[in-house]
Design a protein around this motif. Structure first.
Motif, mmCIF file in Angstrom:
data_model
loop_
_atom_site.group_PDB
_atom_site.id
_atom_site.type_symbol
_atom_site.label_atom_id
_atom_site.label_comp_id
_atom_site.label_asym_id
_atom_site.label_seq_id
_atom_site.Cartn_x
_atom_site.Cartn_y
_atom_site.Cartn_z
ATOM 1 N N PHE A 106 0.831 -1.195 0.000
ATOM 2 C CA PHE A 106 0.000 0.000 0.000
ATOM 3 C C PHE A 106 0.873 1.256 0.000
ATOM 4 C CE2 PHE A 106 -3.145 2.740 2.550
ATOM 5 C CZ PHE A 106 -3.776 3.189 1.398
ATOM 6 N N HIS A 107 1.915 1.245 0.822
ATOM 7 C CA HIS A 107 2.832 2.385 0.869
ATOM 8 C C HIS A 107 3.532 2.574 -0.479
ATOM 9 C CE1 HIS A 107 6.746 4.385 1.816
ATOM 10 N NE2 HIS A 107 5.922 5.188 2.455
ATOM 11 N N ARG A 145 2.450 6.689 -7.332
ATOM 12 C CA ARG A 145 1.488 7.344 -8.213
ATOM 13 C C ARG A 145 0.365 8.005 -7.425
ATOM 14 N NH1 ARG A 145 0.208 1.791 -8.714
ATOM 15 N NH2 ARG A 145 -1.962 1.265 -8.198
ATOM 16 N N ILE A 146 -0.366 8.861 -8.118
ATOM 17 C CA ILE A 146 -1.558 9.467 -7.553
ATOM 18 C C ILE A 146 -2.687 8.433 -7.581
ATOM 19 C CG2 ILE A 146 -3.279 11.292 -7.796
ATOM 20 C CD1 ILE A 146 -0.578 12.323 -6.957
ATOM 21 N N VAL A 147 -3.320 8.243 -6.460
ATOM 22 C CA VAL A 147 -4.456 7.325 -6.391
ATOM 23 C C VAL A 147 -5.732 8.155 -6.552
ATOM 24 C CG1 VAL A 147 -5.665 5.593 -5.009
ATOM 25 C CG2 VAL A 147 -3.161 5.787 -4.857
ATOM 26 N N GLU A 148 -6.406 7.950 -7.682
ATOM 27 C CA GLU A 148 -7.543 8.792 -8.033
ATOM 28 C C GLU A 148 -8.627 8.796 -6.954
ATOM 29 O OE1 GLU A 148 -8.012 10.875 -10.595
ATOM 30 O OE2 GLU A 148 -5.938 10.485 -11.190
ATOM 31 N N SER A 149 -8.880 7.636 -6.360
ATOM 32 C CA SER A 149 -9.962 7.553 -5.377
ATOM 33 C C SER A 149 -9.657 8.326 -4.094
ATOM 34 C CB SER A 149 -10.261 6.089 -5.041
ATOM 35 O OG SER A 149 -9.098 5.455 -4.548
ATOM 36 N N PHE A 150 -8.395 8.747 -3.919
ATOM 37 C CA PHE A 150 -8.023 9.509 -2.725
ATOM 38 C C PHE A 150 -7.947 11.015 -2.978
ATOM 39 C CE2 PHE A 150 -5.439 5.643 -1.019
ATOM 40 C CZ PHE A 150 -6.631 5.019 -0.685
ATOM 41 N N LYS A 151 -8.125 11.433 -4.216
ATOM 42 C CA LYS A 151 -7.854 12.827 -4.573
ATOM 43 C C LYS A 151 -8.770 13.822 -3.860
ATOM 44 C CE LYS A 151 -6.762 14.073 -8.731
ATOM 45 N NZ LYS A 151 -6.749 14.247 -10.204
ATOM 46 N N ILE A 170 2.612 5.650 5.773
ATOM 47 C CA ILE A 170 1.338 5.556 5.047
ATOM 48 C C ILE A 170 0.431 6.729 5.428
ATOM 49 C CG2 ILE A 170 -0.802 4.219 4.863
ATOM 50 C CD1 ILE A 170 0.939 1.692 5.147
ATOM 51 N N TYR A 171 0.336 7.011 6.723
ATOM 52 C CA TYR A 171 -0.524 8.105 7.184
ATOM 53 C C TYR A 171 -0.082 9.440 6.586
ATOM 54 C CZ TYR A 171 -1.846 4.673 10.788
ATOM 55 O OH TYR A 171 -2.270 3.551 11.446
ATOM 56 N N PHE A 172 1.226 9.662 6.546
ATOM 57 C CA PHE A 172 1.719 10.921 5.995
ATOM 58 C C PHE A 172 1.448 11.018 4.499
ATOM 59 C CE2 PHE A 172 5.124 12.004 9.459
ATOM 60 C CZ PHE A 172 4.097 12.170 10.375
ATOM 61 N N LYS A 173 1.511 9.905 3.786
ATOM 62 C CA LYS A 173 1.178 9.912 2.362
ATOM 63 C C LYS A 173 -0.301 10.259 2.154
ATOM 64 C CE LYS A 173 5.100 8.826 0.391
ATOM 65 N NZ LYS A 173 5.786 9.775 -0.533
#
Length: 541
Positions: A37-38, A44-50, A70-73
């Motif tokens: 996951f990290h 890349r940019i994860v579209e669902s998180f934008k 992961i949290y910081f990302k």
């Protein structure tokens, strides 16, 4: 890692074999999932998180370095949307250092997120306690301040817990200590029985009388201990065993729930489930006898399963499915499941064991079968042998029972996040002396296995080690203090410490009439000062 040592070679071989096994089954463990996951978040940019605008992370005190990354990302997405990032935690309840949690990631969070993302967070102390009585709150505040060196590891300027305007004074914190385990278990069981059934239970101290009955229908009760195992490795019965045995004898309608207390492979439901599989795929033990290097314990368990099921088949006139070397596990499990339903429904523990093992077997089958089939040897090595050797453990996430209905026995780690009307904490039912064998669970003498692992891997961690300035021994003491703080803060109305009288009055040695037993749980600080001398601060009953 340091090279040219036999230990490192062995570690490499174990890790390599483990990774090869996972790859061969096309599966990942939890740490690998986090790492993957990290990796995705980093590449890349994860579209669902934008469009994420709010990030809330609970239990942050148990965060490890990979999780923080992961949290910081994820926080970068929130920051780009001018959103809100909130982390919640309590450094006094950090219990998972043994699996990589690092308390500094929480206590130094403001500095770390500022350095990583240029964010200056606002600190809010949530110190109102809505759970416990004033007596319990005062007791836990006193406990957490006993050890001066522990204060160094806590969040700066952390205030005490305080009651709300509506908090009741409540009963004093109590103690029950007896000369022997048998005496303790007898008196404690009587007390639990009376409290569960709301019988009056009167005690007196300094001329003041108390009634321990909560006058509440079916109060929730738990017994917290370092280990809920009912039988120790030397086959000695422990306090959880006696509580179950005595309460069941007194009233069969009182359910004792202790799923981690028994060796799963020795329970009736597992003997039935695994024995039915065993007799169906290898009724004459031909394949089993060809297996090399089976430990004696595993052989004995397989033998016990066979006998259990042979008796079951004879008593119930049951015919088992028979297979050649190719076994359809789904077909076999469908036939077996019906045979297990009655026994699995007899208790919450049986149901838990049955569902857990059934799910484990199905997952294993899905991972390794070829065209829906397993060989008999595959079933032995990948299913039956791991269960028989005790390698399968209870997953707390599978607890889907109403804990309020039972008398619960659990480890302190299991109790984290829970609360009960009545909490009984075992602070020394199996501690008779200052033996080094019990030091790790009462008053550490060395850094311990977690520190050894940290020390071994520290050169390969990205954590800045101001944390490393704390000795391994101090870390062990800090962990023990946090563990009992968690235990003591689970109680709503009644908190009782229990153990042997040696915890209060010491024991007689060869050359001394009285030797006190140092124990963090009973108010000792690491400088060997006993702040609760003889535990006279408790209402001893």
């Amino acid at each position: 890692m340091k090279k040219n040592t036999s230990r490192d070679v062995l570690v490499y071989e174990i890790i390599d074999d483990y990774l090869n096994q996972l790859n061969s089954r096309n599966v990942m463990d939890y740490a690998m999932l986090e790492d993957k996951f990290h990796e995705i978040l980093s590449e890349r940019i994860v579209e669902s998180f934008k469009n994420i605008r709010v990030l809330l992370i609970d239990e942050y005190q148990d965060t490890n370095l990979l999780q923080e990354s992961i949290y910081f990302k994820l926080a970068e997405y929130v920051k780009n949307n001018n959103g809100n990032i909130t982390v919640v935690g309590d450094d006094d309840q950090s219990l998972y250092r043994f699996r990589g949690a690092t308390i500094n990631l929480f206590t130094e969070y403001p500095e770390r997120i500022n350095e990583a993302m240029g964010i200056i967070p606002k600190t809010i102390f949530l110190h109102n306690n809505y759970r416990s009585t004033k007596s319990i709150i005062d007791f836990t505040n006193e406990f957490i301040h006993i050890d001066d060196r522990y204060q160094i590891s806590r969040t700066t300027n952390k205030p005490d817990i305080i009651p709300t305007e509506n908090t009741q004074e409540g009963l004093p914190v109590m103690g029950m200590f007896r000369n022997t385990l048998e005496e303790l278990s007898t008196d404690l069981t009587e007390l639990i029985y009376d409290l569960k059934l709301n019988h009056d239970y009167h005690v007196e101290r300094h001329g003041k009388k108390y009634n321990l009955s909560l006058k509440k229908s079916n109060p929730s009760i738990t017994v917290l201990t370092n280990s809920p195992k009912e039988i120790d490795t030397y086959n000695n019965k422990r306090l959880p065993y006696y509580i179950r045995d005595s309460l069941t004898y007194k009233d069969e309608n009182i359910t004792v729930f202790n799923p981690r207390g028994q060796s799963i492979e020795k329970t009736e439901i597992v003997s039935l489930l695994c024995g039915l599989i065993l007799q169906s795929i290898d009724p004459d033990s031909l394949v089993e006898n060809q297996l090399d290097n089976l430990p004696p314990r595993t052989k004995n368990t397989l033998k016990t399963w066979r006998k259990y099921v042979m008796d079951y088949v004879q008593e119930n006139d049951k015919e088992l499915l028979e297979f050649d070397d190719q076994v359809n596990m789904k077909e076999l499990l469908e036939d077996i499941e019906g045979e297990c339903l009655i026994l699995s429904s007899e208790s919450s523990e049986n149901e838990l064991y049955f569902n857990m093992l059934l799910e484990t077997i199905i997952q294993t089958d899905n991972a390794i079968n070829a065209e829906g089939l397993l060989t008999v040897k595959q079933i032995f090595w990948h299913i039956l042998v791991p269960i028989a050797s005790g390698a399968i453990d209870i997953d707390d996430d599978m607890f889907d029972v109403n804990l309020d209905d039972n008398v619960n026995i659990m480890s302190i780690h299991q109790s984290k996040g829970l609360e009960f009307d009545i909490v009984i904490v075992d602070v020394g039912s199996d501690i008779f002396s200052n033996s080094s064998a019990t030091a790790f669970k009462r008053f550490p003498r060395k850094g311990g296995s977690t520190f050894n692992l940290e020390n071994y891997l520290k050169d390969y961690s990205k954590i800045s080690y101001d944390y490393d300035k704390i000795s391994g021994l101090d870390k062990e003491f800090n962990d023990l203090i946090r563990r009992y703080f968690v235990a003591y803060t689970r109680a709503r109305s009644i908190l009782i410490l229990v153990g042997l009288n040696s915890m209060r009055y010491g024991y007689k040695g060869d050359f001394q009439d009285k030797i006190n037993i140092e124990n963090v749980a009973t108010g000792w600080s690491r400088d060997k000062v006993w702040h609760w001398d003889s535990l006279n601060n408790l209402l001893n009953i």
